[in-house]
Design a protein around this motif. Structure first.
Motif, mmCIF file in Angstrom:
data_model
loop_
_atom_site.group_PDB
_atom_site.id
_atom_site.type_symbol
_atom_site.label_atom_id
_atom_site.label_comp_id
_atom_site.label_asym_id
_atom_site.label_seq_id
_atom_site.Cartn_x
_atom_site.Cartn_y
_atom_site.Cartn_z
ATOM 1 N N PRO A 219 -54.723 45.298 33.972
ATOM 2 C CA PRO A 219 -56.144 45.104 34.292
ATOM 3 C C PRO A 219 -56.576 43.690 33.919
ATOM 4 C CG PRO A 219 -55.922 46.402 32.288
ATOM 5 C CD PRO A 219 -54.534 46.235 32.835
ATOM 6 N N TRP A 220 -57.719 43.260 34.448
ATOM 7 C CA TRP A 220 -58.157 41.880 34.244
ATOM 8 C C TRP A 220 -58.276 41.536 32.762
ATOM 9 C CZ3 TRP A 220 -62.521 40.650 31.535
ATOM 10 C CH2 TRP A 220 -63.528 41.610 31.419
ATOM 11 N N TRP A 221 -58.679 42.502 31.962
ATOM 12 C CA TRP A 221 -58.936 42.223 30.550
ATOM 13 C C TRP A 221 -57.668 42.190 29.701
ATOM 14 C CZ3 TRP A 221 -57.499 46.861 28.343
ATOM 15 C CH2 TRP A 221 -57.612 48.004 29.176
ATOM 16 N N LYS A 222 -56.493 42.330 30.334
ATOM 17 C CA LYS A 222 -55.226 42.159 29.621
ATOM 18 C C LYS A 222 -54.452 40.931 30.088
ATOM 19 C CE LYS A 222 -54.133 46.837 28.024
ATOM 20 N NZ LYS A 222 -53.104 47.905 28.044
ATOM 21 N N LEU A 223 -54.963 40.237 31.086
ATOM 22 C CA LEU A 223 -54.234 39.083 31.620
ATOM 23 C C LEU A 223 -54.090 37.967 30.585
ATOM 24 C CD1 LEU A 223 -55.589 38.860 35.277
ATOM 25 C CD2 LEU A 223 -53.278 39.476 34.550
ATOM 26 N N TYR A 224 -55.081 37.818 29.726
ATOM 27 C CA TYR A 224 -54.987 36.761 28.715
ATOM 28 C C TYR A 224 -53.833 37.037 27.751
ATOM 29 C CZ TYR A 224 -56.995 39.579 24.928
ATOM 30 O OH TYR A 224 -57.192 40.522 23.959
ATOM 31 N N GLN A 225 -53.524 38.322 27.511
ATOM 32 C CA GLN A 225 -52.408 38.669 26.634
ATOM 33 C C GLN A 225 -51.076 38.281 27.277
ATOM 34 O OE1 GLN A 225 -53.106 42.871 26.130
ATOM 35 N NE2 GLN A 225 -54.540 42.570 24.432
ATOM 36 N N GLU A 226 -50.986 38.494 28.583
ATOM 37 C CA GLU A 226 -49.772 38.092 29.298
ATOM 38 C C GLU A 226 -49.635 36.577 29.306
ATOM 39 O OE1 GLU A 226 -46.243 38.377 31.608
ATOM 40 O OE2 GLU A 226 -47.274 39.649 30.147
ATOM 41 N N LYS A 227 -50.770 35.882 29.439
ATOM 42 C CA LYS A 227 -50.743 34.418 29.376
ATOM 43 C C LYS A 227 -50.213 33.965 28.009
ATOM 44 C CE LYS A 227 -51.741 30.313 30.988
ATOM 45 N NZ LYS A 227 -51.112 29.780 32.209
ATOM 46 N N ASP A 228 -50.711 34.566 26.955
ATOM 47 C CA ASP A 228 -50.245 34.244 25.603
ATOM 48 C C ASP A 228 -48.749 34.483 25.468
ATOM 49 O OD1 ASP A 228 -52.722 33.442 24.718
ATOM 50 O OD2 ASP A 228 -53.199 35.347 23.737
ATOM 51 N N ARG A 229 -48.285 35.604 26.017
ATOM 52 C CA ARG A 229 -46.865 35.935 25.909
ATOM 53 C C ARG A 229 -45.994 34.899 26.608
ATOM 54 N NH1 ARG A 229 -42.683 38.113 28.399
ATOM 55 N NH2 ARG A 229 -43.787 38.223 30.386
ATOM 56 N N LEU A 230 -46.395 34.503 27.808
ATOM 57 C CA LEU A 230 -45.602 33.533 28.560
ATOM 58 C C LEU A 230 -45.595 32.169 27.892
ATOM 59 C CD1 LEU A 230 -46.540 34.425 32.256
ATOM 60 C CD2 LEU A 230 -44.421 34.937 31.051
ATOM 61 N N VAL A 231 -46.747 31.774 27.375
ATOM 62 C CA VAL A 231 -46.821 30.479 26.679
ATOM 63 C C VAL A 231 -45.944 30.506 25.428
ATOM 64 C CG1 VAL A 231 -48.339 28.946 25.375
ATOM 65 C CG2 VAL A 231 -49.093 29.852 27.578
ATOM 66 N N LYS A 232 -45.976 31.601 24.704
ATOM 67 C CA LYS A 232 -45.189 31.733 23.471
ATOM 68 C C LYS A 232 -43.693 31.734 23.755
ATOM 69 C CE LYS A 232 -44.743 34.662 19.364
ATOM 70 N NZ LYS A 232 -45.203 35.924 18.701
ATOM 71 N N ASP A 233 -43.300 32.311 24.934
ATOM 72 C CA ASP A 233 -41.875 32.441 25.258
ATOM 73 C C ASP A 233 -41.268 31.145 25.792
ATOM 74 O OD1 ASP A 233 -41.949 35.026 24.441
ATOM 75 O OD2 ASP A 233 -41.990 35.909 26.442
ATOM 76 N N ARG A 234 -42.111 30.159 26.092
ATOM 77 C CA ARG A 234 -41.572 28.902 26.645
ATOM 78 C C ARG A 234 -40.816 28.102 25.580
ATOM 79 N NH1 ARG A 234 -46.773 27.083 30.296
ATOM 80 N NH2 ARG A 234 -46.473 28.580 31.942
#
Length: 234
Positions: A219-234
């Protein structure tokens, strides 16, 4: 109580957006408008943001994430929120949106156009704005005039819907899908830089667009968590 909220978060957030949109609009339709007051233009922006929230809720319903496990309720919420946004018809939006996800940035994508911003927006609007919508908007405008001042109707009911349409197009379609993408970008989508406040204000985190295409079940209100995850995994 916490378990209840976790289980029904999507429904609660959708209800909060609906309540905020309806109550703020009701207040503003009764408000004494002053074109010299900056509060008037701030109110227009607030309503624009709430209109965008209506459509984002309808969009999430198309992905079945407003009321997971309850398809009927999910469709009802999607139909209501889409309809309140300038009489959009959920049953027409649903297949077009899934075509966009299946054929992103191709000739079969109803949201995509290779032209400049204005040609792209014209093509986008042509896909979604119908004659029936225009008739219903005109009829509703004339009915609302029986109870509310014209300037209030135009400023707080009509203008925000138009501005939100541009907002949704610009941040949720044009910016993410314009230009060339790397061959390994299977979603042909870019993403905003990590700034959760701006991402929420601009389009309810839908500037994190690659993340949405990669995990459309969020849902839209969880997209920021996915953004955080991807940034952290880089």
């Amino acid at each position: 109580m916490r378990l209840f909220f976790q289980k029904h978060t999507g429904i609660i957030i959708a209800a909060a957006i609906l309540l905020a949109w309806g109550s703020v609009l009701w207040f503003l339709l009764h408000w004494q408008v002053s074109f010299w007051s900056p509060l008037t233009y701030l109110a227009v922006l607030v309503m624009t943001h709430l209109y965008t929230g209506l459509f984002i809720t309808a969009h999430d319903a198309m992905h079945g994430v407003v009321a997971p496990g309850n398809k009927k309720l999910n469709t009802i919420i999607g139909t209501i929120t889409a309809g309140l946004f300038a009489f959009n018809y959920y049953g027409r939006l649903y297949p077009k949106h899934h075509l966009h996800h299946r054929h992103v940035a191709t000739d079969q994508d109803p949201d995509y156009h290779g032209g400049n911003f204005f040609l792209w927006f014209f093509n986008f609007a042509r896909q979604y704005i119908t004659i029936i919508q225009m008739i219903l908007m005109g009829a509703a405008y004339n009915l609302l005039q029986l109870w509310f001042p014209k300037e209030n109707i135009i400023l707080f009911w009509m203008v925000p819907a138009i501005l939100a349409t541009f907002q949704l197009f610009y941040f949720g379609t044009y910016l993410p899908h314009r230009g060339e993408h790397e061959p390994d970008n299977r979603h042909k989508s870019s993403t905003q830089g990590r700034n959760h406040l701006w991402a929420f204000i601009s389009c309810y985190f839908f500037g994190y667009h690659y993340e949405h295409h990669d995990k459309p079940y969020l849902p839209w209100w969880k997209l920021y968590q996915e953004k955080d995850r991807l940034v952290k995994d880089r």
